[in-house]
Motif scaffolding. Structure first.
Motif, PDB file in Angstrom:
ATOM      1  N   VAL A  89       0.865  -1.183   0.000  1.00  0.00           N
ATOM      2  CA  VAL A  89       0.000   0.000   0.000  1.00  0.00           C
ATOM      3  C   VAL A  89       0.899   1.229   0.000  1.00  0.00           C
ATOM      4  O   VAL A  89       1.682   1.431   0.912  1.00  0.00           O
ATOM      5  N   ASP A  90       0.776   2.016  -1.060  1.00  0.00           N
ATOM      6  CA  ASP A  90       1.545   3.250  -1.182  1.00  0.00           C
ATOM      7  C   ASP A  90       0.617   4.436  -0.961  1.00  0.00           C
ATOM      8  O   ASP A  90      -0.308   4.665  -1.733  1.00  0.00           O
ATOM      9  N   THR A  91       0.881   5.190   0.098  1.00  0.00           N
ATOM     10  CA  THR A  91       0.139   6.415   0.370  1.00  0.00           C
ATOM     11  C   THR A  91       0.717   7.511  -0.519  1.00  0.00           C
ATOM     12  O   THR A  91       1.932   7.578  -0.715  1.00  0.00           O
ATOM     13  N   PHE A  92      -0.144   8.360  -1.056  1.00  0.00           N
ATOM     14  CA  PHE A  92       0.347   9.392  -1.954  1.00  0.00           C
ATOM     15  C   PHE A  92      -0.438  10.691  -1.796  1.00  0.00           C
ATOM     16  O   PHE A  92      -1.551  10.702  -1.287  1.00  0.00           O
ATOM     17  N   THR A  93       0.193  11.766  -2.246  1.00  0.00           N
ATOM     18  CA  THR A  93      -0.502  13.036  -2.432  1.00  0.00           C
ATOM     19  C   THR A  93      -0.651  13.222  -3.936  1.00  0.00           C
ATOM     20  O   THR A  93       0.110  12.642  -4.723  1.00  0.00           O
ATOM     21  N   ALA A  94      -1.624  14.031  -4.314  1.00  0.00           N
ATOM     22  CA  ALA A  94      -1.878  14.217  -5.743  1.00  0.00           C
ATOM     23  C   ALA A  94      -2.145  15.678  -6.049  1.00  0.00           C
ATOM     24  O   ALA A  94      -2.749  16.391  -5.243  1.00  0.00           O
ATOM     25  N   ALA A  95      -1.693  16.092  -7.203  1.00  0.00           N
ATOM     26  CA  ALA A  95      -1.966  17.440  -7.699  1.00  0.00           C
ATOM     27  C   ALA A  95      -2.439  17.316  -9.138  1.00  0.00           C
ATOM     28  O   ALA A  95      -1.848  16.581  -9.933  1.00  0.00           O
ATOM     29  N   GLU A  96      -3.507  18.036  -9.454  1.00  0.00           N
ATOM     30  CA  GLU A  96      -4.049  17.967 -10.805  1.00  0.00           C
ATOM     31  C   GLU A  96      -3.136  18.703 -11.781  1.00  0.00           C
ATOM     32  O   GLU A  96      -2.620  19.776 -11.488  1.00  0.00           O
ATOM     33  N   VAL A  97      -2.945  18.102 -12.939  1.00  0.00           N
ATOM     34  CA  VAL A  97      -2.113  18.655 -13.999  1.00  0.00           C
ATOM     35  C   VAL A  97      -2.972  19.593 -14.852  1.00  0.00           C
ATOM     36  O   VAL A  97      -4.128  19.284 -15.148  1.00  0.00           O
ATOM     37  N   THR A  98      -2.418  20.722 -15.252  1.00  0.00           N
ATOM     38  CA  THR A  98      -3.161  21.665 -16.095  1.00  0.00           C
ATOM     39  C   THR A  98      -3.337  21.097 -17.498  1.00  0.00           C
ATOM     40  O   THR A  98      -2.539  20.261 -17.956  1.00  0.00           O
ATOM     41  N   ASP A  99      -4.355  21.569 -18.189  1.00  0.00           N
ATOM     42  CA  ASP A  99      -4.619  21.102 -19.546  1.00  0.00           C
ATOM     43  C   ASP A  99      -3.415  21.300 -20.453  1.00  0.00           C
ATOM     44  O   ASP A  99      -3.102  20.443 -21.281  1.00  0.00           O
ATOM     45  N   ASP A 100      -2.720  22.407 -20.313  1.00  0.00           N
ATOM     46  CA  ASP A 100      -1.559  22.695 -21.160  1.00  0.00           C
ATOM     47  C   ASP A 100      -0.418  21.699 -20.950  1.00  0.00           C
ATOM     48  O   ASP A 100       0.394  21.492 -21.856  1.00  0.00           O
ATOM     49  N   ASP A 101      -0.362  21.086 -19.772  1.00  0.00           N
ATOM     50  CA  ASP A 101       0.709  20.135 -19.465  1.00  0.00           C
ATOM     51  C   ASP A 101       0.308  18.673 -19.701  1.00  0.00           C
ATOM     52  O   ASP A 101       1.097  17.769 -19.433  1.00  0.00           O
ATOM     53  N   LYS A 102      -0.888  18.441 -20.204  1.00  0.00           N
ATOM     54  CA  LYS A 102      -1.390  17.072 -20.380  1.00  0.00           C
ATOM     55  C   LYS A 102      -0.984  16.403 -21.686  1.00  0.00           C
ATOM     56  O   LYS A 102      -1.017  15.179 -21.776  1.00  0.00           O
ATOM     57  N   VAL A 103      -0.627  17.159 -22.703  1.00  0.00           N
ATOM     58  CA  VAL A 103      -0.440  16.595 -24.041  1.00  0.00           C
ATOM     59  C   VAL A 103       0.525  15.411 -24.034  1.00  0.00           C
ATOM     60  O   VAL A 103       0.192  14.316 -24.514  1.00  0.00           O
ATOM     61  N   ALA A 104       1.712  15.580 -23.518  1.00  0.00           N
ATOM     62  CA  ALA A 104       2.704  14.488 -23.508  1.00  0.00           C
ATOM     63  C   ALA A 104       2.232  13.325 -22.648  1.00  0.00           C
ATOM     64  O   ALA A 104       2.493  12.163 -22.972  1.00  0.00           O
ATOM     65  N   LEU A 105       1.527  13.635 -21.566  1.00  0.00           N
ATOM     66  CA  LEU A 105       1.047  12.575 -20.671  1.00  0.00           C
ATOM     67  C   LEU A 105      -0.074  11.767 -21.326  1.00  0.00           C
ATOM     68  O   LEU A 105      -0.093  10.539 -21.239  1.00  0.00           O
ATOM     69  N   LEU A 106      -1.002  12.458 -21.982  1.00  0.00           N
ATOM     70  CA  LEU A 106      -2.062  11.739 -22.696  1.00  0.00           C
ATOM     71  C   LEU A 106      -1.477  10.892 -23.821  1.00  0.00           C
ATOM     72  O   LEU A 106      -1.912   9.754 -24.048  1.00  0.00           O
ATOM     73  N   ARG A 107      -0.470  11.408 -24.514  1.00  0.00           N
ATOM     74  CA  ARG A 107       0.179  10.647 -25.585  1.00  0.00           C
ATOM     75  C   ARG A 107       0.819   9.371 -25.021  1.00  0.00           C
ATOM     76  O   ARG A 107       0.650   8.284 -25.563  1.00  0.00           O
TER      77      ARG A 107
END
Length: 149
Positions: A89-107
């Protein structure tokens, strides 16, 4: 903000997700699967769902292929949760990525899992242009995950 949601069908809910979650809970990752646990924003109860953990340049991300679903709303409220694989079990924090920074991640996400989730991306795939990926970015929340333990 987009309100795009593609609800899963009966087969996904009752067969596919349950099978992936069952294997993942037993320590068998299916193409990077984890069981995501996030506290409900209203109930405070743990809510779980199978997810694909994307790793790009050593950083971890969760992509909501089906759009702004319940776990994404809960993640925004909770700011983190747990990723489970078997007894780990890995506990984590999360931050939402902005739309402008999503392109490479979605790819990267589509390159790895298009066969599984491509239908949710309106014909956009890993070889689509940056403009096409940017067009669908608001429909697919992405969270950067920082594992604490």
């Amino acid at each position: 903000m987009s309100t795009h949601v593609q609800k899963p069908g009966w087969f996904t809910v009752n067969v596919f997700n349950r099978a992936v979650a069952w294997m993942t809970r037993r320590g068998l990752s299916v193409w990077g699967s984890r069981v995501l646990a996030v506290r409900g924003r209203k109930s405070g109860q743990w809510r779980t769902t199978p997810v694909n953990l994307l790793t790009v340049e050593g950083r971890h991300y969760l992509v909501a292929a089906r759009g702004h679903v319940q776990w994404t709303h809960n993640m925004r409220a909770a700011g983190g949760g747990e990723l489970r694989l078997g007894k780990q079990v890995d506990t984590f924090t999360a931050a939402e990525v902005t739309d402008d920074d999503k392109v490479a991640l979605l790819r990267a996400y589509l390159k790895r899992w298009k066969a599984e989730v491509g239908v949710f991306f309106k014909g956009v795939g890993p070889d689509s242009s940056d403009e096409e990926l940017r067009r669908i970015a608001p429909d697919h929340p992405v969270f950067r995950v920082v594992i604490e333990n």
